[in-house]
Design an enzyme around this catalytic site. Sequence first.
Site, short mmCIF file in Angstrom:
data_model
loop_
_atom_site.label_atom_id
_atom_site.label_comp_id
_atom_site.label_asym_id
_atom_site.label_seq_id
_atom_site.Cartn_x
_atom_site.Cartn_y
_atom_site.Cartn_z
N GLN A 45 -1.25 -2.71 6.95
CA GLN A 45 -2.41 -3.20 6.21
C GLN A 45 -3.68 -2.41 6.52
O GLN A 45 -4.62 -2.41 5.74
CB GLN A 45 -2.61 -4.69 6.53
CG GLN A 45 -3.76 -5.37 5.82
CD GLN A 45 -3.48 -5.60 4.33
OE1 GLN A 45 -2.33 -5.62 3.90
NE2 GLN A 45 -4.53 -5.76 3.55
N ARG A 49 -8.83 19.75 5.51
CA ARG A 49 -8.24 19.09 4.33
C ARG A 49 -8.04 20.14 3.24
O ARG A 49 -8.97 20.91 2.94
CB ARG A 49 -9.19 18.00 3.84
CG ARG A 49 -8.63 17.17 2.72
CD ARG A 49 -7.61 16.15 3.17
NE ARG A 49 -8.20 15.09 3.97
CZ ARG A 49 -7.50 14.31 4.80
NH1 ARG A 49 -6.19 14.48 4.94
NH2 ARG A 49 -8.10 13.36 5.49
N HIS A 55 1.44 17.52 5.46
CA HIS A 55 0.50 18.17 6.37
C HIS A 55 1.19 19.40 6.98
O HIS A 55 2.33 19.31 7.44
CB HIS A 55 0.11 17.23 7.51
CG HIS A 55 -0.86 16.15 7.12
ND1 HIS A 55 -1.33 15.96 5.84
CD2 HIS A 55 -1.46 15.19 7.86
CE1 HIS A 55 -2.18 14.93 5.83
NE2 HIS A 55 -2.27 14.44 7.04
N GLN A 82 -4.25 19.78 5.92
CA GLN A 82 -3.85 18.39 5.70
C GLN A 82 -4.01 17.95 4.25
O GLN A 82 -5.02 18.23 3.61
CB GLN A 82 -4.64 17.47 6.65
CG GLN A 82 -4.31 17.78 8.10
CD GLN A 82 -4.94 16.84 9.10
OE1 GLN A 82 -5.38 17.29 10.14
NE2 GLN A 82 -4.98 15.55 8.83
N CYS A 116 -0.65 11.00 11.93
CA CYS A 116 0.39 11.75 11.20
C CYS A 116 0.51 13.19 11.67
O CYS A 116 1.62 13.71 11.86
CB CYS A 116 0.08 11.70 9.71
SG CYS A 116 -1.65 11.98 9.33
N GLY A 155 0.83 -1.20 0.00
CA GLY A 155 0.00 0.00 0.00
C GLY A 155 0.87 1.25 0.00
O GLY A 155 2.10 1.17 -0.12
#
Length: 371
Positions: free
Chosen positions: A72, A267, A274, A161, A134, A11
């Site tokens: 995952q 966002r 960020h 972000q 994060c 990923g």
Amino acid sequence: MKKVGFVGWRGMVGSVLMDRMNELNDFDQFESYFFSTSQVGLAAPSYSTDKILKDAMNIDELKAMDIILTCQGGDYTKAVHSALRKSGWSGYWIDAASALRMEETSIIVLDPVNRNVIDEGLDKGIKDFVGGNCTVSLMMMALGGLFKNDAIEWLTSMTYQAASGGGARHMKELLTQMHTIGSNFVNMDQTLSKDIIEVDRIVTNSFRDNSLDTSCFGAPLAGNLIPWIDSAVDAGQTREEWKGISETNKILGRRDNIIPIDGTCVRIGTMRCHSQAFTIKLKRDIPLNEITEMISSHNDWVRIIENSPESTRAHLTPAAVSGTLDIPIGRLRKMNLGGEYLNAFTCGDQLLWGAAEPVRRMLNILIEKSI
Ligand code: HSE
């Protein structure tokens, strides 16, 4: 050699982690085994000890590992972690997802900030180590010196972000929206395109006529912003905002004496960095030169950016920071509110210090300690 199992290595966060581990030859230090939920039995990456992908849902195969590192996602953690523990496995679980973060039995890892908490946890027999949110990790890398000196009474963090916080599909949706809006401009009647009010009308129409794909974000992000990230929690906060106070204090090992933190998480249309604007109430009126010394001496990645237009534009933007481990912090100044009020702005790569690097370093701590 320790046996380390990797799950979710393909990923976005997993890929960044693999690149970084390869770059630093981390795989020389242990035996590596790669697990998959969808391609069991196919070829593992070239740097794997075992050439075949193992089954990420097979408890017996997972049990053979000394350490499991997963990127995952939370659903996998919820499906596998407790079954693995119930089966008697006592290895170390390192997780980039949030599912176990606030459990009493886990530690949130950010070793430049909380190596003492990690070491104490290892001594006490803690086995679950989880990467932080994060935004929180990036804030703590930037303000680590102020936390370490217990200089902060409270702070607000107003965030900016990037799309990557939502995932890979979100980044592509942003780019597709940018393309659609850009095309609407380029393809408009060229006699009208000289009139900026007409150009703006075309752009605003594209926000409202359902021509933009907004399936990931639920609203246009290109040319727009969304002041809501994640689900709602109590008292009008979003979960992302709630993580600011809860995770920060857990990372610092503060249970009773918590530092109040709050703000609005927003966002914006950047790719993977960020940014955050802080208002910090200091415990006392600390001179700016002492503040910069505390911040800059805290870790090897934080960098003070001079409060000038040239330095800010050159070093304190997502464009400057993306793909690096740099943690610039600038716009440092005392505010009109009084000498105890500090303004600051920081920016950091959400996939590196915000996700992959803390868990990579936790793995190395376990390997170095040989436990
Ligand atoms: N929750 C973060 C975001 C990313 O949506 O930007 C993961 O830490």
